[in-house]
Design an enzyme around this catalytic site. Structure first.
Site, short mmCIF file in Angstrom:
data_model
loop_
_atom_site.label_atom_id
_atom_site.label_comp_id
_atom_site.label_asym_id
_atom_site.label_seq_id
_atom_site.Cartn_x
_atom_site.Cartn_y
_atom_site.Cartn_z
N CYS A 36 -5.63 1.24 4.67
CA CYS A 36 -4.49 1.21 3.77
C CYS A 36 -3.43 2.23 4.13
CB CYS A 36 -4.94 1.42 2.32
SG CYS A 36 -5.76 2.99 2.07
N CYS A 60 -7.24 -7.61 -3.16
CA CYS A 60 -7.42 -7.32 -1.73
C CYS A 60 -8.87 -6.99 -1.37
CB CYS A 60 -6.51 -6.18 -1.31
SG CYS A 60 -4.76 -6.53 -1.55
N CYS A 90 -8.25 -2.49 -4.40
CA CYS A 90 -7.52 -3.29 -5.38
C CYS A 90 -8.15 -4.68 -5.50
CB CYS A 90 -6.06 -3.43 -4.95
SG CYS A 90 -5.12 -1.89 -5.02
N CYS A 148 0.84 -1.21 0.00
CA CYS A 148 0.00 0.00 0.00
C CYS A 148 0.87 1.25 0.00
CB CYS A 148 -0.94 0.01 1.21
SG CYS A 148 -2.34 -1.13 1.11
#
Ligand code: SF4
Length: 246
Positions: free
Chosen positions: A232, A207, A204, A122
Site C-alpha cells: 500500500c 481490497c 480495507c 491508498c
C-alpha cells in the site's frame, strides 16, 4: 538521542535487538528519549505488540489508520482492544476534501481500474494520515514479519526509513505465524474474527479477500493486481533506500 545518531547507529541497534525477547525489544525502544509510535492495523501480529505495550504500560503511542473502508469486525476490535488493555488507540482519518477529489477523478471504487488509481486511493486514505500520525516521531514500530511475503523476507529489526526520516523497528521480524498464534492463545489476546475465516492479512474491506489453501499470507490483498510485490506504500522502498541493518 538525535535522529542523526539513530541513523548512524541503526545497524548496531539491529544487532542489539536480535537476541532479545519481544518484551525486551519493545522496552528498550520505549526507553529511548524520543517519541515512539506504533501503527496497528489490528491484524494478529499487531495485536501481539499491542498486548505487550498495554500489559507493560510502555510509553508508546498506539495509532491506527481509520481509512473509512475497514471491515466492521476491525472497527469493533479497535474498541475491544482499547477496553481490554486500558489504552487509547488514536484514529487517523483521511481528509474529506481528499476523498471527494479522489472520487471525482477516479470514482469511489476506482482502485479496481488501475494500479495508479489504487495507489492514489491508498495515498489519500493511508499515506497522508500516516504522515500525520508519525509527525514528530523518531521511532516507528510495525508488525512486519519476514514470513508474511517474499517482499518482506529480509525484514530487519531496525532500519532507517529514508522517506520519512525516522527509524523503523520491526520487533516481530523473526516470529513465524505459529509462534504468533501460540502467543495469542496463551495470553487471551483479542483478534479479528476474520482470521478464522481465511483472512490472515486484513486491510480495507473492498481490497481484501480470503486466501485459498497454500497461498501466501498476503495473497488476498489487492488480489486483482499481478505485481507480486504489491503493497500500500506504507512499507515499500526499504530495499532501495535503507541505510540500516538487514
Ligand atoms: S486498501 Fe483499497 S480502499 Fe483501502 S486505501 Fe488502499 S485502495 Fe483504498
Amino acid at each position: 538521542m538525535t535522529v542523526v545518531n539513530i541513523i548512524e547507529e541503526a545497524e548496531t541497534l539491529n544487532a542489539k535487538l536480535a537476541p532479545l525477547s519481544l518484551a525486551e525489544r519493545l522496552s528498550f525502544v520505549a526507553g529511548l528519549d524520543v517519541r515512539v509510535v506504533f501503527t496497528t492495523s489490528l491484524g494478529i501480529e499487531d495485536q501481539v505488540i499491542t498486548a505487550e505495550i498495554g500489559n507493560h504500560r510502555l510509553p508508546i503511542d498506539v495509532v491506527t489508520l481509520q481509512t473509512g473502508r475497514l471491515f466492521p469486525e476491525t472497527l469493533a476490535l479497535i474498541d475491544e482492544t482499547e477496553s481490554q488493555y486500558d489504552i487509547h488507540i488514536t484514529r487517523y482519518e483521511p481528509e474529506q476534501a481528499d476523498i471527494a477529489a479522489y472520487a471525482a477523478k477516479y470514482g469511489m471504487n476506482g482502485f479496481y481500474e488501475s494500479v495508479e488509481a489504487r495507489h492514489a486511493c491508498c495515498g489519500v486514505r493511508k499515506l497522508k494520515p500516516l504522515a500525520r500520525a508519525l509527525a514528530g516521531a523518531t521511532i516507528w514500530i510495525t508488525g512486519l514479519r519476514r514470513g508474511q511475503s517474499a517482499n518482506r523476507a529480509e525484514t530487519p529489526f531496525a532500519e532507517y526509513d529514508a522517506e520519512r526520516h525516522l527509524l523503523k523497528i520491526n520487533p516481530l521480524a523473526d516470529w513465524d505465524i505459529e509462534t504468533i498464534k501460540s502467543y495469542v492463545a496463551d495470553n487471551s489476546v483479542p483478534v479479528n474474527p476474520l482470521h478464522a475465516r481465511g483472512y490472515p492479512s486484513i486491510g480495507c474491506e473492498p481490497c481484501t479477500r480470503a486466501i485459498k489453501p497454500g497461498e501466501p499470507e498476503r495473497a488476498g490483498r489487492w488480489w486483482w493486481e499481478q505485481d507480486e510485490k504489491r503493497e500500500c506504500g506504507l512499507h515499500v522502498g526499504e530495499e532501495a533506500t535503507a541505510v540500516a541493518a538487514r
